[in-house]
Scaffold this active site. Structure first.
Site, PDB file in Angstrom:
ATOM      1  N   SER A 255     -81.901-129.140   2.813  1.00  0.00           N
ATOM      2  CA  SER A 255     -81.859-130.111   3.910  1.00  0.00           C
ATOM      3  C   SER A 255     -82.924-129.880   4.975  1.00  0.00           C
ATOM      4  O   SER A 255     -83.246-128.764   5.349  1.00  0.00           O
ATOM      5  CB  SER A 255     -80.496-130.055   4.581  1.00  0.00           C
TER       6      SER A 255
ATOM      7  N   ARG B  13     -91.346-136.309   7.722  1.00  0.00           N
ATOM      8  CA  ARG B  13     -91.409-135.861   6.335  1.00  0.00           C
ATOM      9  C   ARG B  13     -92.743-136.094   5.656  1.00  0.00           C
ATOM     10  O   ARG B  13     -93.251-135.219   4.962  1.00  0.00           O
ATOM     11  CB  ARG B  13     -90.339-136.604   5.545  1.00  0.00           C
TER      12      ARG B  13
END
Ligand SMILES: Cc1cc2nc3c(=O)[nH]c(=O)nc-3n(C[C@H](O)[C@H](O)[C@H](O)COP(=O)(O)OP(=O)(O)OC[C@H]3O[C@@H](n4cnc5c(N)ncnc54)[C@H](O)[C@@H]3O)c2cc1C
Ligand code: SF4
Ligand code: FES
Lengths: 251, 638
Positions: free
Chosen positions: B284, B331
Site C-alpha cells: 500500500s 503515483r
C-alpha cells in the site's frame, strides 16, 4: 523442485470422485502453491487432458475465494496463511502432496476442488448487517467509539468467508464464521439495536443451511487463516442465550 | 457519436444540487415496476444494487466469483479519501476537488470531480453506520492518514484492509436486500454480451460458469460495474479474474471507450521474481507515510547489502527531486522516478529492477510496535512472498500495473453513449483524468453506487415504459446465437497454445511498449504485433473440455479475446495522444529533467473511441474539457 501430487478429481456434484496421481517437475520454490497448480494445468492442457479446476481470485489472502485441503489440513496448516499465500519453499523436493476440496456436507463439490459455499451468503442474508438507509446516516464522528472496541470489531470483521473453519470441523459447524460476524456487529454501538434479532436469525439459518453443531473441538480456529479466536463462539452463545430468554419473556 | 456531457448549468458548487432537483423522479409506488440489471457487485455495483433495491426497484445482479463479497475491491489496502476536515488541517470540498483535478493532470471533467468531493463526506457517514470498523484515535474519533498528492490528512482506513471492510459493508447492505427478495443475485455468472432494443440497452446474455448455461435477461436499464482492465498486462495487482469482457462487448455494441491509454502504474509493488508468477502484489501507498524510498548513489554499491551502504552514499531520490511532497509524490511521478533510477543501473535486487522502501528511521523514531500497529499485515504479506522481514531490512519495491483511469465514456448522469447503459466504478472513465490519486478509487466507487447513480438513473427510467421488454424478443435470440457461436469457435480451434501462454505474450508486449513509458516507434510496433498474437489466438489456441461444464480454460480464453482487442485500442489511443500527461508518458514529450510535458492546446480533451468492426481502425472523437474553477497549470510537486 520435483513433486508428486495426489489430487481429487470429480466431474460434477453427483459424480463419483477419486484421487489421481500426477508428477510435476521444475517447480520454482518462489512460486505460490496455486502457481504450482497453474503450471500443472498448463502441462495438462498441452497434453490435451482436462486441467484441475480450483477457485482463486485475489491471490493475496483477502478475498476468501481459494480453498483446498492440503495434506489433510485446510489451507495447508501454516499459521495465518491462505492457500494462495502458501509458497513452495515451505515444501521439500520430492514431497508427495495430497490435495482435496474443502469437505463438508454443506459445501457440495461442483468440480474437482471447487465447492459451493453459498450457505455462508445465506447466513449473512439472514442478519449479518446493520439496517441503515443510504443517505440517512448521522455524522461519522457523532458517536465516538473507544479504540479498543473498534479494534476488537476489526479483529472479528477480518474473516474472509473462506470456509476453512467448516472444513476443519468434524461436525462441519459454521460457528466460527457466524460468530465472527455476530461479534463484529454486536460489539459496535451501531449494531446494538438489532443485536437479538440478528443473533437468533443467523443461528437459525446456520442450522437450516446444513451446518453441524459445535462440540468445542477448536479445530476451526486453528485452521482459520485470519486467526479468528474461539471467543467469538462463546460470545455468540452468550448473546444467543440472552436473546432467547428475552424472546421467551417477550412472548 | 453524441458526447454531450449534460453538465448542469450554474456555479460549480451548485451544479449537483440543482441537477438533483431538476431530475425526473419515479414515484415510490411505480418503482417496483422497473427492473434493472447490475453487472458486477464490487464496491460500485454492490452499493448501487443495495441502494436501488432499498428505493424500491427490482434488481438482478451478477458477479463471476462465488459470492459478491469476493469482488476485487476487497483487496484495496490503504484507505478512502473524504473531505471531512476532521484533522482541522485546512481540508475542504474545494481542496479535494482541486487536488483531484490537479492530480489527474487536468484531464478530467471538473463538474464530476466536484460532485465526487461533495458526496465524499457522506460516504464515511454511511460506512460507519453500517459498522465498518475504521481506525480510531484513543478519544474514540476517527483517525486519518495522508496519501500521495495531498498535503492534508483526509484518508480514512481500517488497518491495511480498508477495501475489505468497505466491501463487506456494501455486501452486508446488498445481502439484506437479497434476503428481502429485492435483489436477485446470481453468483458465478459471467456477462458475455449486451442486448440492445431500438438502440437502448435492455438486457444481457450470461454464461453460468458452473453449468455452462447461456441465458438472456431483460430489464429497463443495464448498469455495468465490472471494474478495471489492468490485467491486459497479464501481471498486475488485480485479482486474476478481473477482465474487460463486459465493457468491451458494450464498446462493440456502440458505447464510446474513453482514454484507454490512461493506466496507472503503482510505484510500490513487490518486484517480479520469475516467469511462474500469476500476479503482482501491491504494498500500500500508505507505507510511504513512514517509509523512505532510496537507491545507492553509485552503481557500484548496488550489489552490496543495504546495511553496508552508508547514509551519504544513498540517494533518497523522491525527497531530492520533490522536496515539498517527498516520498508522497503522486503515483505516476514516483513510478517514473523509480524506473529512471533503475534505467540508470542503480536498481537493487535480482535483475536490478527494484528500489528500497526503508522503515529504519520510522522504527527508530516511533518504535517497531507503532510500525507494526500501522502496517503489520503489509509487512506480513511482504514476508510471506519474499521470505524477508521489513522490520530488519528495507523492502524492495518496483512499479506494477494497478488501476485503469480509462473506461467507458459516461456523461454527468453516468450514462454511456448507449441510452439506458450506465457505467459506474473503475469501469467508467470519469473523475480521475490521466492519473488517480491514492484512496480515491474507493471513494469514487462508493460515490457512484450510493449517491450518484441512485439520483440519476430514475431520470432515465421515468422516460421508459416499465416492463416492455422480454427475453422472447428477436434481439435476445440473435445475441444468444452470437455468444454460442463464439464459444464454439474457441472450442473448435484445437491448436497448440494455451490461453495463459498467449496472455503472457500479450502482457509482456504491452508492458514494454505501452507501459510506464511509451514512444511512437514502440506503439507502432505493438500495433503490428498485437494482430499477430490475435492471429495465433484465432488459429492456434487450445481449449480442452466443453461449454456445458465448469471450464476455467474456456473462461480464460474468452477474457483474453477481449484483452487482445483492448490492447490494440490502448495503443491507438496512446499513439494519438501525442503529449505526456499523468500516467500516459510519451518519451518524446518531457523536460530536460524528465518531467511530463502536456500539450493543452491540442489535448485538453477526453479521447472517445468508436468501434468500427474487428480489424478496422476505430474512430477517435473528443469531448473538450473546460477548466474554469481550477486554472490549467503545470503540475508541480517540487
Ligand atoms: C491491490 C489493490 C489495492 C488498492 N488499494 C486501494 C486503496 O487503498 N484505495 C483506493 O481508493 N483504491 C484502491 N484500489 C483501487 C480500487 O480497489 C478499485 O478501483 C475499486 O475497488 C474498483 O471497484 P469496482 O466496484 O469498480 O470494481 P470491482 O471491485 O473490481 O468489482 C467488479 C465486479 O464486476 C464483476 N464482473 C466483472 N466482469 C464481469 C462479467 N463479465 N460478468 C459478471 N460480472 C463481472 C466482478 O465479479 C465484481 O463483482 C486498489 C486496487 C488494488 C488492485
Ligand atoms: S472464520 Fe476463519 S476459517 Fe472461517 S470463514 Fe472466516 S476466515 Fe475462513
Ligand atoms: S485467492 Fe483470494 S484469498 Fe486466496
Amino acid at each position: 523442485m520435483n513433486l508428486k501430487l495426489k489430487i481429487w478429481r470429480q466431474d460434477e456434484t453427483s459424480g463419483a470422485g477419486r484421487f489421481k496421481d500426477y508428477e510435476i517437475r521444475d517447480v520454482s520454490p518462489d512460486s505460490s502453491f496455486l502457481e504450482m497448480l497453474d503450471l500443472l494445468n498448463e502441462k495438462l492442457v498441452e497434453a490435451g487432458e482436462s486441467p484441475v479446476a480450483f477457485d482463486s481470485d485475489c491471490r493475496e489472502g483477502v478475498c476468501g475465494m481459494c480453498s483446498l485441503t492440503i495434506n489433510g489440513v485446510p489451507h495447508g496448516g501454516h499459521r495465518g496463511t491462505t492457500t494462495c499465500q502458501l509458497h513452495m519453499r515451505s515444501f521439500n523436493d520430492g514431497d508427495t502432496i495430497t490435495i482435496e476440496p474443502f469437505r463438508a456436507n454443506a459445501f457440495p463439490v461442483l468440480r474437482d476442488l471447487v465447492v459451493d459455499r453459498g450457505g455462508f451468503d445465506e447466513i449473512i442474508q439472514a442478519g449479518g448487517f446493520i439496517t441503515c438507509r443510504t443517505g440517512s446516516s448521522q455524522d461519522a464522528n457523532e458517536v465516538p467509539i473507544p479504540k479498543p472496541v473498534a479494534d476488537d470489531a476489526f479483529d472479528f470483521a477480518a474473516c474472509i468467508g473462506c470456509g476453512a473453519c467448516v472444513a476443519a470441523c468434524k461436525n462441519a459447524s459454521a460457528m466460527l464464521f457466524t460468530g465472527a460476524k455476530v461479534a463484529h456487529l454486536n460489539t459496535l454501538p451501531q449494531g446494538k439495536a438489532e443485536k437479538d434479532r440478528r443473533t437468533l436469525a443467523m443461528v437459525a439459518k446456520m442450522d437450516d443451511a446444513g451446518f453441524g453443531n459445535c462440540r468445542n473441538y477448536g479445530e476451526c480456529s486453528a485452521a482459520c487463516p485470519k486467526e479468528i479466536p474461539l471467543d467469538v463462539i462463546a460470545k455468540m452463545n452468550r448473546d444467543y442465550a440472552v436473546a432467547s430468554v428475552k424472546g421467551i419473556i417477550g412472548k | 457519436m453524441n458526447l454531450d456531457a449534460r453538465t448542469p448549468d450554474g456555479p460549480i458548487a451548485e451544479k449537483w444540487s440543482r441537477h438533483k432537483f431538476t431530475n425526473k423522479l419515479v414515484n415510490p409506488a411505480n418503482r417496483r415496476k422497473y427492473h434493472v440489471i447490475m453487472v458486477g457487485t464490487g464496491l460500485a455495483g454492490g452499493s448501487a444494487a443495495a441502494t436501488l433495491a432499498e428505493q424500491g426497484y427490482n434488481v438482478t445482479a451478477f458477479c463471476y466469483q462465488d459470492s459478491p463479497r469476493r469482488a476485487h475491491s476487497i483487496a484495496a489496502q490503504g484507505g478512502i479519501n473524504a473531505a471531512k476536515n476532521y484533522q482541522n488541517d485546512g481540508d475542504s470540498v474545494h481542496r479535494l476537488f482541486y487536488d483531484t483535478v490537479k492530480g489527474g493532470d487536468f484531464r478530467s471533467r471538473e463538474a464530476n470531480v466536484h460532485r465526487l468531493s461533495e458526496v465524499s463526506a457522506n460516504i464515511i457517514d454511511q460506512c460507519v453506520a453500517q459498522g465498518v470498523p475504521f481506525a480510531r484515535e484513543y478519544g474514540g474519533l476517527l483517525a486519518n492518514r495522508s496519501f500521495g498528492g495531498a498535503q492534508v490528512s483526509r484518508t480514512f482506513y481500517a488497518r491495511g484492509a480498508t477495501g475489505q471492510q468497505l466491501l463487506l459493508g456494501a455486501y452486508s447492505a446488498l445481502s439484506r436486500q437479497i434476503g428481502l427478495g429485492a435483489v436477485k443475485m446470481y453468483n458465478r455468472h459471467e456477462m458475455l454480451d449486451l442486448v440492445l432494443v431500438d438502440g437502448h440497452a435492455k438486457g444481457v446474455v450470461t454464461r453460468n460458469l458452473v453449468t455452462g448455461e447461456v441465458k438472456s435477461w431483460a430489464a429497463d436499464a443495464v448498469i455495468l460495474a465490472t471494474g478495471g482492465y489492468s490485467n491486459v498486462f497479464y501481471l498486475s495487482t488485480n485479482a486474476t479474474g478481473c477482465n474487460s469482457i463486459a465493457t468491451m462487448r458494450a464498446y462493440k455494441k456502440g458505447a464510446g471507450f474513453a482514454n484507454p491509454c490512461y493506466t496507472q502504474i503503482h510505484p510500490t509493488c513487490i518486484p517480479q521474481s520469475g516467469d511462474h508468477q500469476s500476479k503482482l502484489t501491491l504494498m500500500s501507498e500508505s507505507l510511504r507515510n513512514d517509509g523512505r524510498v532510496w537507491v545507492p548513489t553509485d552503481v557500484a554499491d548496488c550489489e552490496k547489502p543495504s546495511h553496508q551502504i552508508p547514509e551519504e552514499a544513498r540517494d533518497y531520490f523522491l525527497e531530492r527531486k520533490y522536496p515539498s511532497f517527498g516520498n508522497l509524490a503522486p503515483r505516476d511521478i514516483a513510478s517514473r522516478a523509480a524506473k529512471e533510477a533503475c534505467d540508470e543501473g542503480r536498481g537493487v535486487g535480482p535483475g536490478k529492477r527494484g528500489v528500497y522502501l526503508d522503515f529504519a528511521d520510522a522504527i527508530q523514531r516511533l518504535g517497531a510496535s507503532a510500525i507494526k500497529e500501522r502496517y503489520g499485515n503489509l509487512f506480513d504479506i511482504y514476508q510471506r512472498i519474499t521470505g524477508d522481514s521489513a522490520y530488519e531490512k528495507p523492502m524492495r519495491i518496483y512499479p506494477a500495473p494497478h488501476y485503469t483511469m480509462g473506461g467507458l465514456w459516461v456523461d454527468y448522469n453516468l450514462q454511456s453513449t448507449i441510452p439506458g447503459l450506465f457505467v459506474i466504478g473503475e469501469a467508467n472513465f470519469s473523475d480521475h483524468g490521466a492519473n488517480r490519486l491514492g484512496a480515491s478509487a474507493l471513494m469514487q466507487g462508493l460515490a457512484d453506487g450510493y449517491f450518484v447513480l441512485p439520483n440519476t438513473l430514475p431520470n432515465y427510467l421515468a422516460g421508459e415504459k416499465p416492463g416492455s421488454i422480454d427475453t422472447g424478443m428477436e434481439a435476445f435470440r440473435q445475441v444468444e446465437a452470437d455468444v454460442n457461436a463464439f464459444t464454439n469457435k474457441l472450442l473448435s480451434i484445437n491448436g497448440n497454445r494455451t490461453a495463459r501462454s498467449l496472455h503472457l505474450e500479450l502482457g509482456r508486449l504491452m508492458w514494454e511498449k505501452c507501459g510506464m513509458a511509451r514512444n511512437k516507434a514502440g506503439l507502432e510496433e505493438a500495433l503490428q504485433k498485437i494482430p499477430e498474437i490475435r492471429e495465433e489466438f484465432e488459429n492456434n489456441l487450445k481449449v480442452v473440455g466443453t461449454d456445458k461444464e465448469l471450464n476455467q480454460e474456456l473462461e480464460r480464453a474468452g477474457r483474453l479475446s477481449e484483452f487482445l482487442n483492448l490492447a490494440e485500442l490502448m495503443c491507438h489511443d496512446a499513439l494519438e495522444r501525442d503529449e505526456s500527461c499523468g500516467g500516459h508518458f510519451r518519451e518524446e514529450h518531457q523536460t530536460d529533467d524528465g518531467e511530463a510535458v502536456r500539450n493543452d492546446e491540442r489535448f485538453a480533451h477526453a479521447a472517445v473511441w468508436e468501434y468500427k468492426g474487428l480489424g478496422e481502425k476505430p474512430v477517435r472523437h473528443v469531448e473538450e474539457l473546460g477548466f474554469k474553477d481550477v486554472k490549467l497549470a503545470i503540475r508541480s510537486y517540487k
